[in-house]
Motif scaffolding. Structure first.
Motif, PDB file in Angstrom:
ATOM      1  N   SER A 141      -3.295  10.126  -2.062  1.00 63.14           N
ATOM      2  CA  SER A 141      -3.081   8.634  -2.366  1.00 63.14           C
ATOM      3  C   SER A 141      -4.361   8.128  -2.941  1.00 63.14           C
ATOM      4  O   SER A 141      -5.362   8.572  -2.647  1.00 63.14           O
ATOM      5  N   GLY A 142      -4.189   7.270  -4.115  1.00 60.65           N
ATOM      6  CA  GLY A 142      -5.481   6.663  -4.491  1.00 60.65           C
ATOM      7  C   GLY A 142      -6.174   7.636  -5.622  1.00 60.65           C
ATOM      8  O   GLY A 142      -5.645   8.604  -6.034  1.00 60.65           O
ATOM      9  N   ASP A 143      -7.169   7.018  -6.009  1.00 56.49           N
ATOM     10  CA  ASP A 143      -8.045   7.672  -7.094  1.00 56.49           C
ATOM     11  C   ASP A 143      -8.922   8.560  -6.168  1.00 56.49           C
ATOM     12  O   ASP A 143      -9.869   8.599  -5.619  1.00 56.49           O
ATOM     13  N   THR A 144      -8.336  10.136  -6.201  1.00 55.68           N
ATOM     14  CA  THR A 144      -9.354  11.184  -5.286  1.00 55.68           C
ATOM     15  C   THR A 144     -10.310  11.401  -5.953  1.00 55.68           C
ATOM     16  O   THR A 144     -11.119  12.244  -5.219  1.00 55.68           O
ATOM     17  N   LYS A 145     -10.748  10.848  -7.290  1.00 59.16           N
ATOM     18  CA  LYS A 145     -12.118  11.222  -7.719  1.00 59.16           C
ATOM     19  C   LYS A 145     -13.196  10.512  -7.460  1.00 59.16           C
ATOM     20  O   LYS A 145     -14.456  10.578  -7.808  1.00 59.16           O
ATOM     21  N   ARG A 146     -12.961   9.419  -6.738  1.00 57.10           N
ATOM     22  CA  ARG A 146     -13.664   8.389  -6.360  1.00 57.10           C
ATOM     23  C   ARG A 146     -13.950   8.263  -4.901  1.00 57.10           C
ATOM     24  O   ARG A 146     -12.734   8.062  -4.251  1.00 57.10           O
ATOM     25  N   GLU A 147     -15.060   8.276  -4.295  1.00 57.01           N
ATOM     26  CA  GLU A 147     -15.205   7.943  -2.927  1.00 57.01           C
ATOM     27  C   GLU A 147     -15.041   6.695  -2.388  1.00 57.01           C
ATOM     28  O   GLU A 147     -14.379   6.376  -1.337  1.00 57.01           O
ATOM     29  N   LEU A 175      -5.873  -1.638  -2.902  1.00 65.82           N
ATOM     30  CA  LEU A 175      -4.883  -0.876  -2.501  1.00 65.82           C
ATOM     31  C   LEU A 175      -4.309   0.201  -3.246  1.00 65.82           C
ATOM     32  O   LEU A 175      -4.329   0.002  -4.371  1.00 65.82           O
ATOM     33  N   PRO A 176      -4.173   1.484  -2.698  1.00 69.35           N
ATOM     34  CA  PRO A 176      -3.725   2.450  -3.691  1.00 69.35           C
ATOM     35  C   PRO A 176      -2.162   2.126  -4.036  1.00 69.35           C
ATOM     36  O   PRO A 176      -1.383   1.959  -3.332  1.00 69.35           O
ATOM     37  N   ALA A 177      -1.972   2.509  -5.388  1.00 75.03           N
ATOM     38  CA  ALA A 177      -0.791   2.273  -5.964  1.00 75.03           C
ATOM     39  C   ALA A 177       0.281   3.231  -5.882  1.00 75.03           C
ATOM     40  O   ALA A 177       1.386   3.032  -6.086  1.00 75.03           O
ATOM     41  N   ASP A 178      -0.167   4.628  -5.625  1.00 69.71           N
ATOM     42  CA  ASP A 178       0.809   5.706  -5.547  1.00 69.71           C
ATOM     43  C   ASP A 178       0.463   6.534  -4.377  1.00 69.71           C
ATOM     44  O   ASP A 178      -0.915   6.621  -3.820  1.00 69.71           O
ATOM     45  N   GLY A 179       1.384   7.286  -3.777  1.00 67.95           N
ATOM     46  CA  GLY A 179       1.102   8.217  -2.928  1.00 67.95           C
ATOM     47  C   GLY A 179       2.059   9.381  -2.932  1.00 67.95           C
ATOM     48  O   GLY A 179       3.186   9.383  -3.525  1.00 67.95           O
ATOM     49  N   LYS A 180       1.527  10.627  -2.369  1.00 69.32           N
ATOM     50  CA  LYS A 180       2.682  11.622  -2.652  1.00 69.32           C
ATOM     51  C   LYS A 180       2.297  12.583  -1.280  1.00 69.32           C
ATOM     52  O   LYS A 180       1.178  12.655  -0.684  1.00 69.32           O
ATOM     53  N   SER A 192       0.778  -1.046  -0.061  1.00 71.25           N
ATOM     54  CA  SER A 192       0.087  -0.102   0.123  1.00 71.25           C
ATOM     55  C   SER A 192       0.806   1.211  -0.093  1.00 71.25           C
ATOM     56  O   SER A 192       1.609   1.519   0.839  1.00 71.25           O
ATOM     57  N   ALA A 193       0.889   1.898  -1.207  1.00 76.22           N
ATOM     58  CA  ALA A 193       1.438   3.313  -1.146  1.00 76.22           C
ATOM     59  C   ALA A 193       0.947   4.170  -0.009  1.00 76.22           C
ATOM     60  O   ALA A 193       1.698   5.116   0.388  1.00 76.22           O
ATOM     61  N   LEU A 194      -0.271   4.140   0.324  1.00 72.15           N
ATOM     62  CA  LEU A 194      -0.946   4.965   1.342  1.00 72.15           C
ATOM     63  C   LEU A 194      -0.261   4.789   2.840  1.00 72.15           C
ATOM     64  O   LEU A 194       0.060   5.518   3.527  1.00 72.15           O
ATOM     65  N   ASP A 195      -0.070   3.350   2.927  1.00 70.51           N
ATOM     66  CA  ASP A 195       0.694   3.133   4.351  1.00 70.51           C
ATOM     67  C   ASP A 195       2.021   3.591   4.383  1.00 70.51           C
ATOM     68  O   ASP A 195       2.386   3.993   5.371  1.00 70.51           O
ATOM     69  N   ALA A 196       2.692   3.449   3.173  1.00 65.47           N
ATOM     70  CA  ALA A 196       4.347   4.188   3.038  1.00 65.47           C
ATOM     71  C   ALA A 196       4.060   5.373   3.177  1.00 65.47           C
ATOM     72  O   ALA A 196       4.854   5.964   4.066  1.00 65.47           O
ATOM     73  N   THR A 197       3.139   6.347   2.708  1.00 67.46           N
ATOM     74  CA  THR A 197       2.991   7.631   2.727  1.00 67.46           C
ATOM     75  C   THR A 197       2.587   8.014   4.172  1.00 67.46           C
ATOM     76  O   THR A 197       3.247   9.179   4.825  1.00 67.46           O
ATOM     77  N   VAL A 198       1.910   7.450   4.783  1.00 70.85           N
ATOM     78  CA  VAL A 198       1.448   7.738   6.250  1.00 70.85           C
ATOM     79  C   VAL A 198       2.507   7.519   7.165  1.00 70.85           C
ATOM     80  O   VAL A 198       2.915   8.341   7.923  1.00 70.85           O
ATOM     81  N   SER A 199       3.320   6.472   6.889  1.00 72.44           N
ATOM     82  CA  SER A 199       4.402   6.113   7.677  1.00 72.44           C
ATOM     83  C   SER A 199       5.509   7.123   7.729  1.00 72.44           C
ATOM     84  O   SER A 199       6.238   7.621   8.419  1.00 72.44           O
ATOM     85  N   PHE A 200       5.726   7.692   6.405  1.00 69.51           N
ATOM     86  CA  PHE A 200       6.755   8.520   5.996  1.00 69.51           C
ATOM     87  C   PHE A 200       6.363   9.949   6.811  1.00 69.51           C
ATOM     88  O   PHE A 200       7.425  10.536   7.509  1.00 69.51           O
ATOM     89  N   ALA A 201       5.000  10.202   6.887  1.00 71.62           N
ATOM     90  CA  ALA A 201       4.540  11.533   7.724  1.00 71.62           C
ATOM     91  C   ALA A 201       4.855  11.465   9.251  1.00 71.62           C
ATOM     92  O   ALA A 201       5.441  12.159   9.821  1.00 71.62           O
ATOM     93  N   MET A 202       4.642  10.005   9.807  1.00 74.21           N
ATOM     94  CA  MET A 202       5.057   9.656  11.014  1.00 74.21           C
ATOM     95  C   MET A 202       6.661   9.952  11.107  1.00 74.21           C
ATOM     96  O   MET A 202       7.034  10.249  12.274  1.00 74.21           O
ATOM     97  N   LEU A 203       7.209   9.601  10.233  1.00 73.74           N
ATOM     98  CA  LEU A 203       8.889   9.426  10.345  1.00 73.74           C
ATOM     99  C   LEU A 203       9.188  11.037  10.405  1.00 73.74           C
ATOM    100  O   LEU A 203      10.278  11.219  11.266  1.00 73.74           O
ATOM    101  N   VAL A 214       4.357  18.369   7.506  1.00 70.60           N
ATOM    102  CA  VAL A 214       3.694  17.865   6.597  1.00 70.60           C
ATOM    103  C   VAL A 214       2.626  18.728   5.921  1.00 70.60           C
ATOM    104  O   VAL A 214       1.816  19.177   6.819  1.00 70.60           O
ATOM    105  N   LEU A 215       2.719  19.249   4.615  1.00 73.27           N
ATOM    106  CA  LEU A 215       1.680  20.010   3.990  1.00 73.27           C
ATOM    107  C   LEU A 215       0.672  19.386   3.427  1.00 73.27           C
ATOM    108  O   LEU A 215      -0.420  19.828   3.646  1.00 73.27           O
ATOM    109  N   SER A 216       0.679  18.237   2.822  1.00 75.50           N
ATOM    110  CA  SER A 216      -0.438  17.507   2.284  1.00 75.50           C
ATOM    111  C   SER A 216      -0.034  16.127   1.984  1.00 75.50           C
ATOM    112  O   SER A 216       1.124  15.752   1.831  1.00 75.50           O
ATOM    113  N   ILE A 217      -0.902  15.346   1.765  1.00 76.75           N
ATOM    114  CA  ILE A 217      -0.945  13.693   1.427  1.00 76.75           C
ATOM    115  C   ILE A 217      -2.078  13.494   0.487  1.00 76.75           C
ATOM    116  O   ILE A 217      -3.120  14.048   0.471  1.00 76.75           O
TER     117      ILE A 217
END
Length: 437
Positions: A278-284, A289-294, A233-244, A273-276
């Motif tokens: 991940s995933g298809d932000t156009k779909r609720e 699992l999301p393939a990308d995270g920023k 999960s790129a989202l899990d990695a992104t959130v983990s990096f925010a915690m790091l 952290v300014l913004s996160i």
């Protein structure tokens, strides 16, 4: 003429012109000048500002940045912006001679109005409850209006300055800019001292922080595990990096020795952290699992620190924390800068700086009615490094009080604005030399 008489004239003028001074600041706010990198719409504001300078008797120069000799070749130039139709403007108020010179240098651009609701609208310039509301009221059109009004105060009070005074309005300071400030230096506006009217809550800052914004991008393995395959999960990695990054802030302030000019605070240097995304932000509804995270993040630095040093410390800390964040061993970020690193800087030490700061404190004691703070560094980054590191002119940061910079309902406290006008006028009298008619 007796110095006290000049101060009395200044105080009397300010008291009698508060409504006019507030109206000027409001008018500046009502002219949108939003920076939209790589473009910006400062042109109308700069035209108004130049006309205002001209009406005050200044010798006005307006120029496009693309015409400045040596700008694009300068090592501090950031080559990612478009400057067509975005001029700098400055006005020269010539002294009678043999006085020290000064420039008030501020940025015309503001950040965008945002998506949060405003009570009065971002460009209303509303005056209510002793405050001026609107985008740029606090950062930093109020400070620039104070510089204009301080010069007008001296003119209409019959106080003649010996030294030259410039008022300079530059483009593209927000979002990691400062090419406009560099252009002013290359255009030869390098007087003895500079004041940058960024909002400081009436605290004079002889130094400011640096900082940069970076983007971390993560690429995982998307899908759902029908066949037992390993997904990441790129989202899990992104959130983990925010915690790091939150833990890195603590470590950074252990690694870096506190700068003496920030000894008045235990704030340290910040990591945010300014913004996160991940995933298809156009779909609720997400079904995999999301393939990308920023993730975008900001890290500050004291004067003398570089982006390379900061990223090297972050990289070392990242490796040391992998046992606590195992997903970051499988899904590592690609980190790229989103803006230039804004170098922290301080006024160069020496007799001239000491003399100027003494004048600032003396003038401040008159305007404030009490002694001013000594030797503090600002809690923010700005374009002062273009003066302190790339010109012979040291720069002090001094501006009004207020709240909500870069947010909805940005506001400037008008009492602080009137005090700042007086403070600027008193500084010019002390530093540039003056006599009354």
């Amino acid at each position: 003429m007796d110095r006290n008489v000049l101060s009395d004239r200044i105080a009397l003028w300010i008291e009698g012109h508060k409504a006019e001074s507030a109206a000027l600041a409001s008018e500046l706010v009502r002219i949108p000048s939003v920076n939209h990198p790589p473009n910006g719409n400062e042109a109308a504001y700069q035209t108004y500002f130049g006309d205002r300078l001209r009406s005050m008797g200044a010798e006005v120069t307006t120029y496009e940045l693309d015409t400045v000799p040596g700008l694009k070749e300068h090592p501090a130039y950031m080559n990612t912006r478009n400057y067509a139709g975005r001029p700098n403007v400055h006005g020269l108020f010539s002294g009678t001679g043999n006085g020290r010179s000064l420039v008030f240098s501020g940025h015309a651009d503001t950040v965008y109005e945002g998506v949060e609701p405003w009570q009065d609208g971002p460009f209303s310039g509303t005056i209510r409850d002793g405050k001026l509301f609107g985008r740029g009221s606090y950062d930093m059109k109020g400070g620039m209006a104070a510089a204009l009004e301080a010069v007008r105060c001296l003119q209409e009070s019959g106080i003649r300055l010996a030294g030259n005074v410039y008022i300079e309005s530059v483009v593209d300071e927000e979002h990691g800019g400062a090419n406009g400030t560099l252009a002013g230096r290359l255009m030869g506006i390098n007087p003895d001292m500079a004041i940058i009217p960024e909002p400081t809550n009436l605290i004079p800052y002889p130094a400011h922080l640096g900082g940069g914004i970076w983007k971390a991008e993560f690429s995982g393995k998307s899908g759902i595990g029908f066949n037992g395959e390993e997904l990441i999960s790129a989202l899990d990695a992104t959130v983990s990096f925010a915690m790091l990054l939150q833990k890195f802030k603590l470590r950074l302030n252990e690694l870096v020795k506190p700068h003496p000019l920030w000894s008045h605070t235990d704030r340290g240097i910040d990591v945010v952290v300014l913004s996160i995304l991940s995933g298809d932000t156009k779909r609720e509804l997400q079904e995999k699992l999301p393939a990308d995270g920023k993730l975008n993040f900001w890290i500050e630095g004291y004067p003398g620190m570089t982006a390379e040093q900061i990223l090297a410390m972050l990289d070392e800390f990242y490796e040391s924390e992998l046992p606590h964040f195992p997903i970051l061993a499988k899904c590592r970020p690609t980190i790229t800068p989103l803006i230039r690193y804004l170098s922290g800087s301080e006024m160069p030490a020496g007799p001239q700086t000491d003399s100027f700061l003494a004048s600032v404190r003396s003038a401040g004691s008159i305007a404030l009615g009490h002694e001013t703070a000594r030797g503090q560094g600002s809690p923010f980054a700005c374009d002062g490094f273009m003066f302190n590191l790339h010109s012979p002119t040291p720069a002090l940061v001094l501006g009004p009080s207020g709240a909500n910079a870069h947010a909805a309902d940005e506001q400037m406290d008008l009492d602080s604005y009137y005090t700042l006008i007086r403070w600027y006028a008193e500084i010019m009298v002390d530093w540039c030399g003056a006599e009354g008619e």
